[in-house]
Design a protein around this motif. Sequence first.
Motif, PDB file in Angstrom:
ATOM      1  N   VAL A  32       0.854  -1.185   0.000  1.00  0.00           N
ATOM      2  CA  VAL A  32       0.000   0.000   0.000  1.00  0.00           C
ATOM      3  C   VAL A  32       0.891   1.238   0.000  1.00  0.00           C
ATOM      4  O   VAL A  32       1.815   1.354   0.818  1.00  0.00           O
ATOM      5  CB  VAL A  32      -0.947   0.010   1.211  1.00  0.00           C
ATOM      6  CG1 VAL A  32      -1.731   1.315   1.279  1.00  0.00           C
ATOM      7  CG2 VAL A  32      -1.893  -1.190   1.130  1.00  0.00           C
ATOM      8  N   THR A  34       0.929   5.271   0.245  1.00  0.00           N
ATOM      9  CA  THR A  34       0.090   6.358   0.753  1.00  0.00           C
ATOM     10  C   THR A  34       0.796   7.695   0.586  1.00  0.00           C
ATOM     11  O   THR A  34       1.908   7.875   1.103  1.00  0.00           O
ATOM     12  CB  THR A  34      -0.217   6.140   2.247  1.00  0.00           C
ATOM     13  OG1 THR A  34      -0.770   4.823   2.421  1.00  0.00           O
ATOM     14  CG2 THR A  34      -1.188   7.190   2.750  1.00  0.00           C
ATOM     15  N   TRP A  72      -3.123  -0.740  -8.285  1.00  0.00           N
ATOM     16  CA  TRP A  72      -4.316   0.031  -7.939  1.00  0.00           C
ATOM     17  C   TRP A  72      -3.984   1.517  -7.863  1.00  0.00           C
ATOM     18  O   TRP A  72      -2.897   1.913  -7.458  1.00  0.00           O
ATOM     19  CB  TRP A  72      -4.870  -0.351  -6.561  1.00  0.00           C
ATOM     20  CG  TRP A  72      -4.910  -1.795  -6.244  1.00  0.00           C
ATOM     21  CD1 TRP A  72      -5.509  -2.782  -6.962  1.00  0.00           C
ATOM     22  CD2 TRP A  72      -4.343  -2.430  -5.090  1.00  0.00           C
ATOM     23  NE1 TRP A  72      -5.372  -3.982  -6.327  1.00  0.00           N
ATOM     24  CE2 TRP A  72      -4.655  -3.801  -5.175  1.00  0.00           C
ATOM     25  CE3 TRP A  72      -3.618  -1.984  -3.996  1.00  0.00           C
ATOM     26  CZ2 TRP A  72      -4.254  -4.723  -4.219  1.00  0.00           C
ATOM     27  CZ3 TRP A  72      -3.225  -2.889  -3.036  1.00  0.00           C
ATOM     28  CH2 TRP A  72      -3.541  -4.242  -3.148  1.00  0.00           C
ATOM     29  N   PHE A  73      -4.994   2.313  -8.183  1.00  0.00           N
ATOM     30  CA  PHE A  73      -4.928   3.754  -7.966  1.00  0.00           C
ATOM     31  C   PHE A  73      -6.269   4.237  -7.440  1.00  0.00           C
ATOM     32  O   PHE A  73      -7.323   3.771  -7.870  1.00  0.00           O
ATOM     33  CB  PHE A  73      -4.604   4.498  -9.269  1.00  0.00           C
ATOM     34  CG  PHE A  73      -3.219   4.224  -9.783  1.00  0.00           C
ATOM     35  CD1 PHE A  73      -2.117   4.796  -9.172  1.00  0.00           C
ATOM     36  CD2 PHE A  73      -3.019   3.375 -10.866  1.00  0.00           C
ATOM     37  CE1 PHE A  73      -0.836   4.544  -9.629  1.00  0.00           C
ATOM     38  CE2 PHE A  73      -1.746   3.115 -11.333  1.00  0.00           C
ATOM     39  CZ  PHE A  73      -0.644   3.699 -10.720  1.00  0.00           C
ATOM     40  N   ARG A  74      -6.221   5.191  -6.540  1.00  0.00           N
ATOM     41  CA  ARG A  74      -7.460   5.753  -6.005  1.00  0.00           C
ATOM     42  C   ARG A  74      -8.104   6.704  -7.006  1.00  0.00           C
ATOM     43  O   ARG A  74      -9.323   6.859  -7.013  1.00  0.00           O
ATOM     44  CB  ARG A  74      -7.180   6.502  -4.701  1.00  0.00           C
ATOM     45  CG  ARG A  74      -6.698   5.612  -3.562  1.00  0.00           C
ATOM     46  CD  ARG A  74      -6.559   6.408  -2.272  1.00  0.00           C
ATOM     47  NE  ARG A  74      -7.855   6.930  -1.850  1.00  0.00           N
ATOM     48  CZ  ARG A  74      -8.028   7.727  -0.812  1.00  0.00           C
ATOM     49  NH1 ARG A  74      -6.980   8.120  -0.110  1.00  0.00           N
ATOM     50  NH2 ARG A  74      -9.225   8.147  -0.469  1.00  0.00           N
ATOM     51  N   HIS A  75      -7.305   7.346  -7.840  1.00  0.00           N
ATOM     52  CA  HIS A  75      -7.830   8.348  -8.765  1.00  0.00           C
ATOM     53  C   HIS A  75      -8.275   7.695 -10.076  1.00  0.00           C
ATOM     54  O   HIS A  75      -7.940   6.540 -10.354  1.00  0.00           O
ATOM     55  CB  HIS A  75      -6.781   9.426  -9.040  1.00  0.00           C
ATOM     56  CG  HIS A  75      -5.500   8.893  -9.609  1.00  0.00           C
ATOM     57  ND1 HIS A  75      -4.407   8.562  -8.832  1.00  0.00           N
ATOM     58  CD2 HIS A  75      -5.133   8.616 -10.894  1.00  0.00           C
ATOM     59  CE1 HIS A  75      -3.427   8.123  -9.603  1.00  0.00           C
ATOM     60  NE2 HIS A  75      -3.837   8.145 -10.864  1.00  0.00           N
ATOM     61  N   PHE A  94      -8.674   1.261 -11.080  1.00  0.00           N
ATOM     62  CA  PHE A  94      -8.793   2.651 -10.644  1.00  0.00           C
ATOM     63  C   PHE A  94      -9.984   2.810  -9.694  1.00  0.00           C
ATOM     64  O   PHE A  94     -10.791   1.900  -9.551  1.00  0.00           O
ATOM     65  CB  PHE A  94      -8.929   3.561 -11.856  1.00  0.00           C
ATOM     66  CG  PHE A  94      -7.678   3.589 -12.692  1.00  0.00           C
ATOM     67  CD1 PHE A  94      -6.676   4.514 -12.444  1.00  0.00           C
ATOM     68  CD2 PHE A  94      -7.470   2.654 -13.708  1.00  0.00           C
ATOM     69  CE1 PHE A  94      -5.508   4.525 -13.188  1.00  0.00           C
ATOM     70  CE2 PHE A  94      -6.308   2.656 -14.464  1.00  0.00           C
ATOM     71  CZ  PHE A  94      -5.320   3.586 -14.205  1.00  0.00           C
ATOM     72  N   HIS A  95     -10.076   3.966  -9.049  1.00  0.00           N
ATOM     73  CA  HIS A  95     -11.086   4.222  -8.019  1.00  0.00           C
ATOM     74  C   HIS A  95     -11.007   3.154  -6.923  1.00  0.00           C
ATOM     75  O   HIS A  95     -12.024   2.755  -6.351  1.00  0.00           O
ATOM     76  CB  HIS A  95     -12.485   4.249  -8.634  1.00  0.00           C
ATOM     77  CG  HIS A  95     -12.642   5.265  -9.732  1.00  0.00           C
ATOM     78  ND1 HIS A  95     -12.703   6.621  -9.491  1.00  0.00           N
ATOM     79  CD2 HIS A  95     -12.717   5.109 -11.073  1.00  0.00           C
ATOM     80  CE1 HIS A  95     -12.830   7.261 -10.651  1.00  0.00           C
ATOM     81  NE2 HIS A  95     -12.850   6.379 -11.616  1.00  0.00           N
ATOM     82  N   ALA A  96      -9.781   2.691  -6.648  1.00  0.00           N
ATOM     83  CA  ALA A  96      -9.556   1.663  -5.629  1.00  0.00           C
ATOM     84  C   ALA A  96      -9.459   2.313  -4.243  1.00  0.00           C
ATOM     85  O   ALA A  96      -9.251   3.526  -4.135  1.00  0.00           O
ATOM     86  CB  ALA A  96      -8.276   0.895  -5.941  1.00  0.00           C
ATOM     87  N   PRO A  97      -9.593   1.524  -3.175  1.00  0.00           N
ATOM     88  CA  PRO A  97      -9.482   2.100  -1.825  1.00  0.00           C
ATOM     89  C   PRO A  97      -8.085   2.646  -1.523  1.00  0.00           C
ATOM     90  O   PRO A  97      -7.923   3.531  -0.689  1.00  0.00           O
ATOM     91  CB  PRO A  97      -9.810   0.924  -0.903  1.00  0.00           C
ATOM     92  CG  PRO A  97     -10.543  -0.057  -1.764  1.00  0.00           C
ATOM     93  CD  PRO A  97      -9.995   0.112  -3.143  1.00  0.00           C
ATOM     94  N   HIS A  98      -7.055   2.076  -2.196  1.00  0.00           N
ATOM     95  CA  HIS A  98      -5.674   2.479  -1.938  1.00  0.00           C
ATOM     96  C   HIS A  98      -4.920   2.568  -3.254  1.00  0.00           C
ATOM     97  O   HIS A  98      -5.349   2.023  -4.275  1.00  0.00           O
ATOM     98  CB  HIS A  98      -4.958   1.458  -1.035  1.00  0.00           C
ATOM     99  CG  HIS A  98      -5.690   1.117   0.216  1.00  0.00           C
ATOM    100  ND1 HIS A  98      -5.760   1.968   1.294  1.00  0.00           N
ATOM    101  CD2 HIS A  98      -6.386  -0.003   0.566  1.00  0.00           C
ATOM    102  CE1 HIS A  98      -6.471   1.403   2.253  1.00  0.00           C
ATOM    103  NE2 HIS A  98      -6.868   0.205   1.834  1.00  0.00           N
ATOM    104  N   ASN A  99      -3.766   3.234  -3.202  1.00  0.00           N
ATOM    105  CA  ASN A  99      -2.782   3.122  -4.266  1.00  0.00           C
ATOM    106  C   ASN A  99      -1.835   1.985  -3.884  1.00  0.00           C
ATOM    107  O   ASN A  99      -1.485   1.843  -2.703  1.00  0.00           O
ATOM    108  CB  ASN A  99      -1.956   4.410  -4.389  1.00  0.00           C
ATOM    109  CG  ASN A  99      -2.824   5.629  -4.579  1.00  0.00           C
ATOM    110  OD1 ASN A  99      -3.553   5.746  -5.558  1.00  0.00           O
ATOM    111  ND2 ASN A  99      -2.765   6.560  -3.631  1.00  0.00           N
TER     112      ASN A  99
END
Length: 243
Positions: A32, A34, A72-75, A94-99
């Motif tokens: 993860v 952050t 994963w990416f949050r954006h 994308f639109h994941a809970p974490h990067n």
Amino acid sequence: YDAFRLGCRYSAIATDVCAFSFHERDRHVDLVITPNPDVPVSLEQVETSVFVPSRYQRLAPATRPALLVEAWFRHPPRFAVSRYEELFGCPVRFHAPHNGLRLAREPMSTPLPAGNAMRQAYFRSIVERYECEALAVGNLVERVQVLFMQRMAFGEPAVDEIAALLAMSRRTLQRRLLEAGSNWRDATDAARLRVARRELANPARPLHEIALLTGYADTRAFLRAFRRWTSLTPTQYREQLAR
């Protein structure tokens, strides 16, 4: 796994944009990533922070199972998802809970064929001298000093480079330093002095090495600078420490 952990741990010496944490699952390890809330972080910097550790898989033998399971990416995506997946070599969500990255546990347990314990110990001794300065928080002057210290042994960082790391223009950085009662030269001189004092505390550290670590290829230039900062020579400073 250890190589991956060390790479992420010491990445903070090169950048304080993101923090890295590992979370173990049954068949996977989640990395993860952050963004640092105390730093202005762009989407490009977030994506780079995820992409760079994904390249560690190139250290592994080609015959080993794939290491990357998913990124994963949050954006939202900034361009076609297919381009991301081509770059990462795995599905990208994308639109994941974490990067971050999901890594397969099995290939992470295989020793690297080029592993060298002596080389690892040598480089670890170097980076650990700077690790305590990583991920600094505080005022702008302090942050400029830390970023400068982390990089100056590899060639003097330009004001534009440090400004980019702080997500601002050169002019904005210089203006904000003045507003904080400092300027580029004073802030970077203070950074060099901090490193010089730390290294001079080790009697076995030769002056030519300290000169390089503080960004001076010429030992005489370092001696002149140290005397300008402290009114002492490095030898006199060491003598004072020994009293």
